[in-house]
Scaffold this motif. Structure first.
Motif, mmCIF file in Angstrom:
data_model
loop_
_atom_site.group_PDB
_atom_site.id
_atom_site.type_symbol
_atom_site.label_atom_id
_atom_site.label_comp_id
_atom_site.label_asym_id
_atom_site.label_seq_id
_atom_site.Cartn_x
_atom_site.Cartn_y
_atom_site.Cartn_z
ATOM 1 N N TYR A 48 43.596 52.166 45.358
ATOM 2 C CA TYR A 48 43.930 50.784 45.680
ATOM 3 C C TYR A 48 42.827 49.802 45.292
ATOM 4 O O TYR A 48 42.932 48.621 45.577
ATOM 5 C CB TYR A 48 44.237 50.680 47.171
ATOM 6 N N ALA A 79 50.013 53.589 57.170
ATOM 7 C CA ALA A 79 49.403 52.614 58.070
ATOM 8 C C ALA A 79 49.146 53.196 59.460
ATOM 9 O O ALA A 79 48.135 52.892 60.091
ATOM 10 C CB ALA A 79 50.308 51.384 58.168
ATOM 11 N N TRP A 108 43.645 52.214 51.351
ATOM 12 C CA TRP A 108 44.699 53.076 50.794
ATOM 13 C C TRP A 108 44.173 53.746 49.521
ATOM 14 O O TRP A 108 43.326 53.184 48.833
ATOM 15 C CB TRP A 108 45.924 52.252 50.399
ATOM 16 N N PRO A 140 48.239 46.563 56.458
ATOM 17 C CA PRO A 140 49.414 45.800 56.047
ATOM 18 C C PRO A 140 49.769 44.754 57.110
ATOM 19 O O PRO A 140 49.364 44.884 58.269
ATOM 20 C CB PRO A 140 50.509 46.857 55.935
ATOM 21 N N ASP A 181 49.116 43.298 51.986
ATOM 22 C CA ASP A 181 47.978 44.008 52.573
ATOM 23 C C ASP A 181 46.815 43.036 52.690
ATOM 24 O O ASP A 181 46.681 42.128 51.869
ATOM 25 C CB ASP A 181 47.575 45.201 51.707
ATOM 26 N N ASN A 182 45.987 43.256 53.701
ATOM 27 C CA ASN A 182 44.950 42.273 54.019
ATOM 28 C C ASN A 182 43.572 42.903 54.154
ATOM 29 O O ASN A 182 43.453 44.065 54.543
ATOM 30 C CB ASN A 182 45.291 41.591 55.341
ATOM 31 N N VAL A 203 41.959 47.718 55.254
ATOM 32 C CA VAL A 203 42.983 46.969 54.516
ATOM 33 C C VAL A 203 44.356 47.180 55.165
ATOM 34 O O VAL A 203 45.189 47.917 54.641
ATOM 35 C CB VAL A 203 42.997 47.416 53.030
ATOM 36 N N TRP A 220 49.848 42.088 47.270
ATOM 37 C CA TRP A 220 51.182 42.193 47.856
ATOM 38 C C TRP A 220 52.101 42.944 46.915
ATOM 39 O O TRP A 220 51.819 43.094 45.719
ATOM 40 C CB TRP A 220 51.728 40.829 48.259
ATOM 41 N N TRP A 276 55.679 43.211 51.284
ATOM 42 C CA TRP A 276 54.542 43.333 52.206
ATOM 43 C C TRP A 276 53.299 42.674 51.621
ATOM 44 O O TRP A 276 53.207 42.477 50.404
ATOM 45 C CB TRP A 276 54.259 44.799 52.526
#
Lengths: 295, 347
Positions: free
Chosen positions: B36, B61, B33, B82, B257-258, B80, B130, B255
């Protein structure tokens, strides 16, 4: 006609010359197009995959029968694209006809100069030209103020963003596509036919209708189609000059291939748009033959 | 014939040279993103591992997934996504299972973020940051800003221009919450209702934008309100005291994000190093201090400024948290959202 002179039996020897273009067309046109047509009959997977079974659902959805029941949205967008395209072509014809005759009557030196002027807008990128219109048509511009004064402050709507601005932008963008083929046929007009018609007692309107129009019909139709078809598919100009709220065919296609990840539906819209193109070309081929018969 | 063979040989030679050249200088392709990650964190990583990090950005996303599906799976190394996107990406075989042995900093992750419902056993992902979705509003002098989605959805409450968020689940989710429905509604009646609600808000708005772009419009005063992610809201508040980030009283979205490595990542080993590097406590703290999102990293807490940890806009109170809902992967029903989103955009 003169075609028979340029048609000696040399087809086989032309292949080496034609093959690069042919290869290009097959790799970058025929194959992708076949894939698009094929995809439009597939289903969209839950996560945007292209999968079986084969279906007509994408086309039904475009006709308005979507997941949430009937909605006239897509047919309306199709219609809007056609109307805006036709309007652009009409304005181009009204503006382009006198221009083509004017240029054809100039002396050879001025002719080249005038033709250069017609083409000059192409030297600037389409986006920049469109942004320039945004500034020219903005509520505070002198153009807007003139329009405001002329209409006596009657029109409540500003010049931009509006459908008016979209048509102005498209006409400016596409006018050369009409003027150039039209000019080519106007230049070749056999004026003795017009003289003969006039000697035989035809009034000006009839001279134009019967002696001149058939001679320029091919150029006029070619030009109109060159304007109409890209105008229907146009999406940058409606986006920028229509304020992003007037959606046309091109905009939904773009969305299907990105955010919505619905390639089958996007392809179906492409195929429908393509059908319009083919219909346009077919009309041209059909009309193009008529003048020959008249002669 | 001979000539064309020679040409082929030369061509092959050039190709192999090119591949040697890329092998010599390591490169990591990061798809993330916008705004980020702290740029300094990236250049420190480049120095430490003698490599080049190429960053490509997305604003929503769905566009991210579209690009990964359209060939990005073999182009990028780290992405990355969500929370609600992870099950879909795993099902589509877009993600590579993480090798825990190469990621020792995995131990730094806060207990509550381990083994999430969207990725049981953290097979594919580790949490990155998050946050929440809320309203970013410029408060007019002497007026109180209503802590409600009605700022956007109620025509009578409109006070100046506003920006909608260009992300289907976030935007539809906001409208669903305003109506008192679940963020994960798949009820066609409810979805039709919010579709019309958003379409009418669109007519009154300045259009759609990503969270960062929307924040910038409020900062530049070309809009008064916007739907943003918490990090953008908090960063905006710090820069301009007239602005405020609000989690509406009707509830909103929370949320995570990963970080994930793509299934066909060209530089998998370096990608694992990158994931491990990000999970380092100090690095995690630097990222959260930059983005102003919340950290899921236990080891990072001691390095994060205490005022950030106490800021309810970043780390909401348990009472607020109770009103927040996670998005879920809706499987086949995702189509309903795509359908109404296309209609909203086209209206």
């Amino acid at each position: 006609m003169s075609q028979s002179l340029t048609k000696p039996n040399r087809k086989t020897s032309l292949w080496p010359i034609l093959s690069p273009a042919l290869l290009w067309l097959i790799v970058f046109f025929v194959i992708p197009l076949t894939i698009i047509i094929a995809i439009s009959f597939f289903s969209r997977g839950d996560y945007g995959e292209i999968q079986l079974p084969l279906t007509l659902e994408n086309y039904k959805r475009l006709m308005g029968f979507g997941l949430l029941g009937f909605d006239s949205l897509y047919p309306a967008i199709l219609w809007r694209s056609l109307v805006l395209g036709a309007l652009t072509a009409t304005v181009c014809v009204i503006a382009g006809l006198p221009l083509a005759f004017f240029i054809a009557r100039l002396s050879p030196r001025w002719k080249n100069f005038a033709l250069t002027l017609v083409v000059i807008p192409f030297w600037t990128n389409l986006l920049i030209r469109t942004y320039a219109w945004q500034i020219l048509l903005s509520p505070e511009s002198w153009l807007s103020r003139c329009a405001h004064t002329l209409t006596g402050g009657m029109s409540g709507e500003s010049l931009y963003p509006s459908t008016f601005a979209v048509v102005v932008g498209m006409v400016c963008d596409f006018l050369p596509f009409l003027v150039l083929p039209l000019y080519a046929s106007v230049e070749k007009i056999d004026w003795s036919l017009a003289e003969a018609a006039s000697d035989l007692g035809a009034n000006k309107l009839n001279v134009f209708r019967h002696a001149i129009l058939p001679q320029i019909a091919a150029g006029l139709i070619a030009g109109t189609i060159l304007v109409l078809l890209p105008a229907i598919g146009q999406f940058i100009i409606p986006d920028l000059l229509g304020g992003g709220k007037t959606v046309m065919l091109g905009n939904i296609i773009q969305q299907q291939f990105s955010q919505s990840r619905d390639w089958p539906f996007g392809s179906a819209i492409c195929v429908v748009a393509l059908t319009f193109v083919i219909m346009g070309l077919w009309v041209r081929a059909w009309c193009g033959e008529k003048p020959k018969e008249l002669r | 014939m001979n000539l064309s063979f020679r040409r082929l040989a030369i061509f092959a030679a050039i190709l192999s040279c090119a591949s040697i050249a890329t092998a010599a200088s390591q490169q990591l392709n990061l798809f993330i993103w916008s705004e980020y990650i702290e740029p300094q964190v990236v250049s420190d990583f480049e120095k430490k591992f003698d490599c080049k990090v190429v960053i490509d950005l997305y604003e929503d996303a769905e566009s991210m997934l579209a690009k990964i599906q359209g060939g990005g799976v073999s182009l990028y190394d780290v992405v990355v996504p969500p929370d609600h996107m992870v099950p879909a990406m795993a099902k589509l075989n877009l993600l590579a299972p993480l090798n825990r042995e190469h990621i020792p900093n995995f131990k730094n992750i806060e207990q509550t973020f381990l083994n999430p419902p969207y990725d049981s056993g953290n097979k594919f992902t580790v949490p990155y940051q998050w946050g929440t979705v809320g309203l970013f509003v410029r408060s007019a002098k002497g007026k109180t800003v209503p802590d409600s989605w009605s700022v956007i959805f109620d025509a009578k409450q409109q006070d100046g221009q506003f920006v909608l968020i260009d992300s289907v689940r976030d935007m539809v989710g906001a409208a669903l919450k305003y109506k008192g429905y679940s963020l994960n509604s798949v009820n066609p009646k409810e979805l039709k209702e919010v579709r019309d609600l958003i379409a009418s808000a669109k007519q009154r708005s300045t259009g759609f934008d990503g969270s960062v772009g929307a924040k910038n419009k409020v900062m530049a005063k070309s809009a008064r309100a916007a739907i943003v992610y918490s990090g953008e809201g908090v960063r905006g508040m710090t820069e301009d005291k007239e602005t405020v980030y609000i989690i509406p009283k009707e509830g909103s979205q929370i949320w995570v994000d990963n970080l994930a490595i793509l299934a066909q990542a060209p530089h998998k080993a370096l990608a694992e190093e990158f994931v491990n590097y990000i999970l380092d406590g100090k690095i995690g703290a630097r990222i959260s201090s930059f983005t102003q999102f919340a950290s899921p990293n236990r080891a990072a807490m001691e390095f994060i400024k205490p005022e950030d940890l106490k800021n309810p806009a970043i780390y909401p109170s348990p009472a607020v948290k109770a009103k927040l809902e996670f998005l879920q992967d809706l499987g086949p029903k995702t189509r309903l959202y795509d359908e109404i989103w296309t209609q909203i955009k086209a209206k």
